[in-house]
Design a protein around this motif. Sequence first.
Motif, PDB file in Angstrom:
ATOM      1  N   HIS A  22      15.126  -7.958   8.401  1.00  0.00           N
ATOM      2  CA  HIS A  22      14.032  -7.875   7.431  1.00  0.00           C
ATOM      3  C   HIS A  22      14.618  -7.881   6.032  1.00  0.00           C
ATOM      4  O   HIS A  22      15.463  -7.054   5.683  1.00  0.00           O
TER       5      HIS A  22
ATOM      6  N   ASP B 166       7.485  -2.078   1.700  1.00  0.00           N
ATOM      7  CA  ASP B 166       7.866  -2.461   3.067  1.00  0.00           C
ATOM      8  C   ASP B 166       7.507  -1.344   4.054  1.00  0.00           C
ATOM      9  O   ASP B 166       7.886  -0.191   3.853  1.00  0.00           O
ATOM     10  N   ASN B 167       6.793  -1.709   5.115  1.00  0.00           N
ATOM     11  CA  ASN B 167       6.385  -0.734   6.133  1.00  0.00           C
ATOM     12  C   ASN B 167       6.586  -1.367   7.506  1.00  0.00           C
ATOM     13  O   ASN B 167       5.747  -2.120   7.984  1.00  0.00           O
ATOM     14  N   LEU B 168       7.722  -1.056   8.122  1.00  0.00           N
ATOM     15  CA  LEU B 168       8.062  -1.647   9.410  1.00  0.00           C
ATOM     16  C   LEU B 168       7.555  -0.727  10.522  1.00  0.00           C
ATOM     17  O   LEU B 168       8.256   0.172  10.988  1.00  0.00           O
TER      18      LEU B 168
ATOM     19  N   ASP C 182      10.252 -11.960   9.220  1.00  0.00           N
ATOM     20  CA  ASP C 182      11.449 -11.366   9.814  1.00  0.00           C
ATOM     21  C   ASP C 182      12.013 -12.287  10.890  1.00  0.00           C
ATOM     22  O   ASP C 182      11.261 -12.979  11.603  1.00  0.00           O
TER      23      ASP C 182
ATOM     24  N   ARG D 165      10.300   3.217   6.575  1.00  0.00           N
ATOM     25  CA  ARG D 165      10.042   3.022   5.151  1.00  0.00           C
ATOM     26  C   ARG D 165      11.365   2.995   4.380  1.00  0.00           C
ATOM     27  O   ARG D 165      12.378   3.553   4.819  1.00  0.00           O
TER      28      ARG D 165
ATOM     29  N   SER E 235       9.892  -8.811   1.519  1.00  0.00           N
ATOM     30  CA  SER E 235       9.276  -9.953   2.197  1.00  0.00           C
ATOM     31  C   SER E 235       8.221  -9.483   3.192  1.00  0.00           C
ATOM     32  O   SER E 235       8.169  -8.306   3.572  1.00  0.00           O
ATOM     33  N   LYS E 236       7.382 -10.401   3.639  1.00  0.00           N
ATOM     34  CA  LYS E 236       6.368 -10.082   4.632  1.00  0.00           C
ATOM     35  C   LYS E 236       7.019  -9.938   6.011  1.00  0.00           C
ATOM     36  O   LYS E 236       7.996 -10.625   6.331  1.00  0.00           O
ATOM     37  N   LEU E 237       6.450  -9.053   6.834  1.00  0.00           N
ATOM     38  CA  LEU E 237       7.010  -8.815   8.150  1.00  0.00           C
ATOM     39  C   LEU E 237       6.978 -10.074   9.015  1.00  0.00           C
ATOM     40  O   LEU E 237       7.813 -10.241   9.909  1.00  0.00           O
TER      41      LEU E 237
ATOM     42  N   LEU F 258      14.182  -7.120   2.192  1.00  0.00           N
ATOM     43  CA  LEU F 258      13.341  -6.213   1.417  1.00  0.00           C
ATOM     44  C   LEU F 258      12.392  -6.995   0.511  1.00  0.00           C
ATOM     45  O   LEU F 258      12.780  -7.954  -0.152  1.00  0.00           O
TER      46      LEU F 258
END
Length: 683
Positions: free
Chosen positions: A217, A177-179, A226, A165, A221-223, A219
């Motif tokens: 990634h 954002d949650n990777l 990536d 996070r 943006s959609k995963l 910040l």
Amino acid sequence: MKQLLAVLGIVPALAHAQLQAWGDYPALPRQVVTEQTSTLTDPYRFLESLSDTQVRSWMKKQTDFSNTVLARISGRDALLKRLKVLQATEFGTGRLIEVRGMQFFARTTADNRQQLYMRNAATNAERLLLLTEPGQSLGFFTPSLDGSHVAVDIVNTGRQRHSLRIIKTGDASMLKDNLDAIAPDSKEVAWKPDSTAIYYRKAPTKIGADRGAVWQHVLGSKLETDLPLIGSGVSKSRRFTATDAVVIKSSQNSPYLLAEVQHGQSQDRSLYLIKQDQLKGAATAWQRLVSPTDKIKNAWLAGEQLYLLSTKKKSTGAILKLDLKTPQLSAAKEIVPASSDELLDMVVAKNALYIHTAEAGYSKLIKTELDGSKKEELTLPYFGRISELNADIDTDGALFILEAANAAPLSYRALAGGQIRNVEVFRSPQVGFHRIASKNLSITKPGSNKQIALTLLYPQGMELDGKHPLLLTMETGTGLSKLAKFDALRLAWLEQDAVMAIVYVPANENVKQRSANDGLDEFLAAADYLVSEAYTSSAKLVTQQTNPGKRWLAQAISQRPELFAAAQSTALQSEPTGTGKSKKLTTADKARLASSNPYLGLRDGQPYPAALISARFGVADTPIWMSSKFVARLQAATVNKSRPVLFRTDFANAWKADALAEQADNWAFLLWQAGQKGFSLQP
């Protein structure tokens, strides 16, 4: 058969003599021993059969017997109570990172939740950035290069799920954002200098297939957008093995990105370079600067310069400097030559290089100009272990954590002028260590000029006259892990009017050359020195082993039984693993095995020390049967019936181990055997 057993010093007489006040050892199951001419056979071989119900029953009886004896030792309950207090006391520890005058660190609350703080180095004002929820823990955190954001690895402790996070430090708000696909063994990420993107290692699609690749990634943006940059499966022209792990390094004032490839357990790296404006996802044309044969262990990026830790000429390491305008390793210049001190880490500050080296088990901090000139050793507050050395390329000085065997971790700053100042990010609770003195010794290993570091801990004012129990332990490892470190639980031992000695033994850097016997010579040399110099006596000297996969304690019991009053192990390795039992043994084979195998080295009629052996199921290189055979043989062989030999195991639910309760048992047992007042066997 009798001749073979006689050669090995094993007589198949399985009778067990009566102990004094604590009764008989549980009897071994009756077994029929048959001669096997093609293998090395012994009368305790049947204890290797963990599926045998009689063997399991014997282990359970031994465990119950041992627990009953341990519960009768006076002083044990008070020792456990003190251990619980010490464990619950928070000491400064963990990561400490400074960026642009802001210090990032973590604390733990009374209810075991973790807090991430940002602290202004100039004003000491603190801001809470994150408080983990119950069931969560803080894996790592990496501030952006300008300090405006921090990436945080949040771990769901129940399912061991990782989630990366992003927190804005200005208002402690968490971005969307949650990777959640970050590789679970990641220890850091890298930031784009303008804080608009991060570079992280993504877990492979198939678990265990490899260690993943580095992705970018942006910040917000959609995963799905990536981009893969480098690593397994990214490019057919650049292949990586299943054990390769890639990390990206960036610097605030550098136009470059550095990709560092860690090849499994090898310390030697591969390095790739690219300008940030030339990133093109999987098509990025990375330039390879370094391969493992170049013997580069670490690298630091600073503007147009790259600093390298090289062990090409000498294993202790030298510092090279490479101008990236000519990105060829052959153009690098050696600016800090190798010495007898081992070079462990380095950081680049605005004013200087700060280099962490080690000598005889303790840290040194060396300051040099950016070109390696004007080398100066800075005076540390005490002999100890440096960790978390870090610096900001735009700020003078460096920040680090210093600890010692009797000093909790505290944060310090090396000022531009060379002075060391406590910055008080961490504060050490006054729980008793201020009343503990230390003495640092250096002894020579027999047969060589190698120096062995030895630290003595004891209550202030105590006369080291050999009349107090002395617990000898060994710390081993590579790099930072081999240096003196703080352990609050030690205080519970020292408060019993007892002494502790810690011998530091570096592990072999070459994993393939390591042996389970490593450290034995240094350990015995330390024990002999302590006795010969009257720091202790064989009636007061006890020892403890907690690291698995090592044979030194079993060897010490087998080879030098007169040296110790008692020994305790939670991970005993008493025989070599993978010895090839189908091989016919020559006379030379038998002699070699008897000298290198502690179990085979046990002899009838010897006054062996007391022993408390605990065996854990599933510990690598330390199967339970090794402990059970060693104990059974030791119980039968020793003539010292005033010294008990106890065994317990958690196998087949025979015993549910609790770490603190087990430590209380262990130390109460050792203090009892050393004759310490307050520790005796009650009716």
